[in-house]
Design an enzyme around this catalytic site. Structure first.
Site, PDB file in Angstrom:
ATOM      1  N   LYS A 157      34.881  39.719  46.304  1.00  0.00           N
ATOM      2  CA  LYS A 157      33.788  38.604  46.538  1.00  0.00           C
ATOM      3  C   LYS A 157      34.653  37.152  46.637  1.00  0.00           C
ATOM      4  CE  LYS A 157      30.002  39.056  46.954  1.00  0.00           C
ATOM      5  NZ  LYS A 157      29.219  39.298  48.160  1.00  0.00           N
ATOM      6  N   TYR A 195      35.915  44.268  42.306  1.00  0.00           N
ATOM      7  CA  TYR A 195      34.865  43.661  43.018  1.00  0.00           C
ATOM      8  C   TYR A 195      34.734  42.044  43.232  1.00  0.00           C
ATOM      9  CZ  TYR A 195      30.011  41.741  43.033  1.00  0.00           C
ATOM     10  OH  TYR A 195      29.056  40.963  43.180  1.00  0.00           O
ATOM     11  N   THR A 213      28.879  35.666  44.070  1.00  0.00           N
ATOM     12  CA  THR A 213      28.624  36.000  42.589  1.00  0.00           C
ATOM     13  C   THR A 213      29.033  35.101  41.714  1.00  0.00           C
ATOM     14  OG1 THR A 213      28.971  37.623  40.804  1.00  0.00           O
ATOM     15  CG2 THR A 213      30.356  37.627  42.654  1.00  0.00           C
ATOM     16  N   ASP A 214      28.715  34.858  40.287  1.00  0.00           N
ATOM     17  CA  ASP A 214      29.287  33.888  39.395  1.00  0.00           C
ATOM     18  C   ASP A 214      30.727  34.703  39.068  1.00  0.00           C
ATOM     19  OD1 ASP A 214      28.347  36.084  37.708  1.00  0.00           O
ATOM     20  OD2 ASP A 214      26.981  34.661  36.544  1.00  0.00           O
ATOM     21  N   GLU A 215      30.770  35.917  39.284  1.00  0.00           N
ATOM     22  CA  GLU A 215      32.001  36.693  38.534  1.00  0.00           C
ATOM     23  C   GLU A 215      33.375  36.154  39.177  1.00  0.00           C
ATOM     24  OE1 GLU A 215      31.722  41.072  38.151  1.00  0.00           O
ATOM     25  OE2 GLU A 215      29.778  41.107  37.630  1.00  0.00           O
TER      26      GLU A 215
END
Ligand code: NAD
Ligand code: DAU
Length: 360
Positions: free
Chosen positions: A166, A162, A136-138
């Site tokens: 990741k 989260y 993810t970009d997060e």
């Protein structure tokens, strides 16, 4: 059909099920689908494949080493595509343990078994094998309004349990390539939307609540920005990464569709006004309610997707306007699907996250 299968994990979730449907439709070769069927997994998403011998579904955990080993040795896949994860930021705030269990430990176990399998392969089977990890970009943290979008070399700065989980999994994938030579590929993608998305996420929640004449919950001032990508464009990008990506590399995937949350919610309301008018109530936008912000809420995400565009020739087909129209239409046409997933467990989640949250 002589092409070897791929092993997809988390293929009953939102992106995973779209990917499995897309893969079988586009590539024609078979998929072994390993999914634990948490609250977010739904075999109903794959109903179209019910009698298709190219889809084999196995209920199980990516952290179950014996099961993963057995599946790899029995089906001899040419790739592992790892979607399996706990994926919702708000749930990670209320209960981070499951995120560590699946996203960190689970990915580690999957990597260990994939490595053991790959090391025993020989010749062409060994050369072509890939481990594709969907991230993810997060993991890159939060951008200011004038910051350049995230590139593949942006530093990691995860802000939620989260995104931290990741980020940890991405680092493990990187280390398995660097240390053991496992031919890994990592993709970091922006916010997806489209068919089969569980209604805990912003877009399906707003559509569903609007249709039920319930408040449309917007966190904080509604000015947080996300970069929206239609899920089928993401699936196409992943097929290209698998086919042409260079082992050890990372590919950022984004839609070039930055939008403020409040504008996303308003866009859905106007589409519903047009496609499903609520005559007794006036406009759907009257349901918008600003509520207390998500703790640690990242302000802005944006992806610089020039690497995948340049090196692999991918570009998204949908603009936000075309994609959101298709999505609203899909939910209107599939109210049964929505009713089935909005079970007791979902109602409990609404209580935990929304009841007595307070206004912004
Ligand atoms: P999702 O929550 O809809 O689906 C996750 C799937 O994984 C479910 O089917 C669930 O049953 C399965 N699963 C969970 N734990 C498992 C375990 N231990 N073993 C096997 N299966 C397990 O998630 P999604 O939105 O489809 O996201 C898929 C992947 O893409 C995730 O890794 C997520 O981090 C990543 N991602 C999502 C987005 C997005 O906008 N949704 C954007 C970028 C990256
Ligand atoms: O950026 C990629 C990520 O996008 C993925 O890695 C995650 O798996 C995926 O869930 C998504 O994370 P977000 O937190 O951005 O998605 P979500 O749909 O939960 O929220 C989108 C934005 O809308 C975010 O700024 C929070 C806000 N929001 C969300 C909900 C659920 C609201 O304002 N109200 C809500 O009720």
């Amino acid at each position: 059909m002589t092409e070897k299968p791929i092993l997809v994990t988390g293929g009953a979730g939102f992106i995973g099920s779209n990917f499995v449907l897309d893969w079988i439709g586009q590539e024609g070769s078979s998929v072994v689908n390993l999914d634990k069927l948490t609250y977010a997994g739904n075999v109903g998403n794959l109903a179209r494949l019910k009698n298709d011998p190219r889809h084999k579904f196995i209920k199980g955990d990516i952290g179950d080493r014996a099961l993963v080993r057995e599946l790899l040795n029995r089906h001899r896949p040419r790739a592992v595509v790892n979607f399996a994860a706990e994926s919702h930021v708000d749930r990670s705030i209320h209960g981070p343990e499951d995120f560590i269990q699946t996203n960190v430990d689970g990915t580690f176990h999957l990597l260990q078994e994939s490595r053991a399998y790959w090391e025993k392969l020989a010749g062409n089977e060994k050369t072509v094998f890939r481990f594709l990890h969907i991230s993810t970009d997060e993991v890159y943290g939060s951008l200011g309004p004038d910051d350049a979008p995230f590139t593949e070399s942006s530093p990691y700065a995860p802000n939620s349990p989260y995104s931290a989980s990741k980020a940890a999994s991405d680092h493990l994938v990187r280390a398995f390539h660097h240390t053991y030579g496992l031919p890994t590929l990592t993709s970091n993608c922006s916010n997806n939307y489209g068919p089969y998305q569980f209604p805990e996420k912003l877009i399906p929640m707003v559509i569903m609540n609007a249709l039920n004449r319930k408040a449309l919950p917007v966190y904080g001032d509604g000015l947080n920005v996300r970069d929206w990508l239609y899920v089928e464009d993401h699936c196409e990008a992943l097929r290209m990464v698998l086919a042409k990506g260079k082992p050890g590399e990372v590919y950022n995937i984004g839609g070039r569709n930055e939008r403020k949350n409040i504008d996303v919610v308003r866009a859905i309301c106007s589409l519903l006004d047009e496609m499903h008018p609520a005559s007794s109530m006036g406009n759907y936008a009257s349901l918008i309610t600003f509520i207390k912000d998500r703790p640690g809420h990242d302000r802005r995400y944006a992806i610089d997707a020039r690497k995948i565009e340049r090196e692999l020739g991918w570009k998204p087909s949908e603009s936000f306007e075309t994609g959101i129209r298709k999505t609203v239409q899909w939910y209107l046409d599939n109210m049964n699907w929505v009713e089935n997933v909005a079970s007791g467990e979902y109602q409990k989640w609404l209580d935990i996250n929304y009841t007595s949250r307070g206004t912004a």
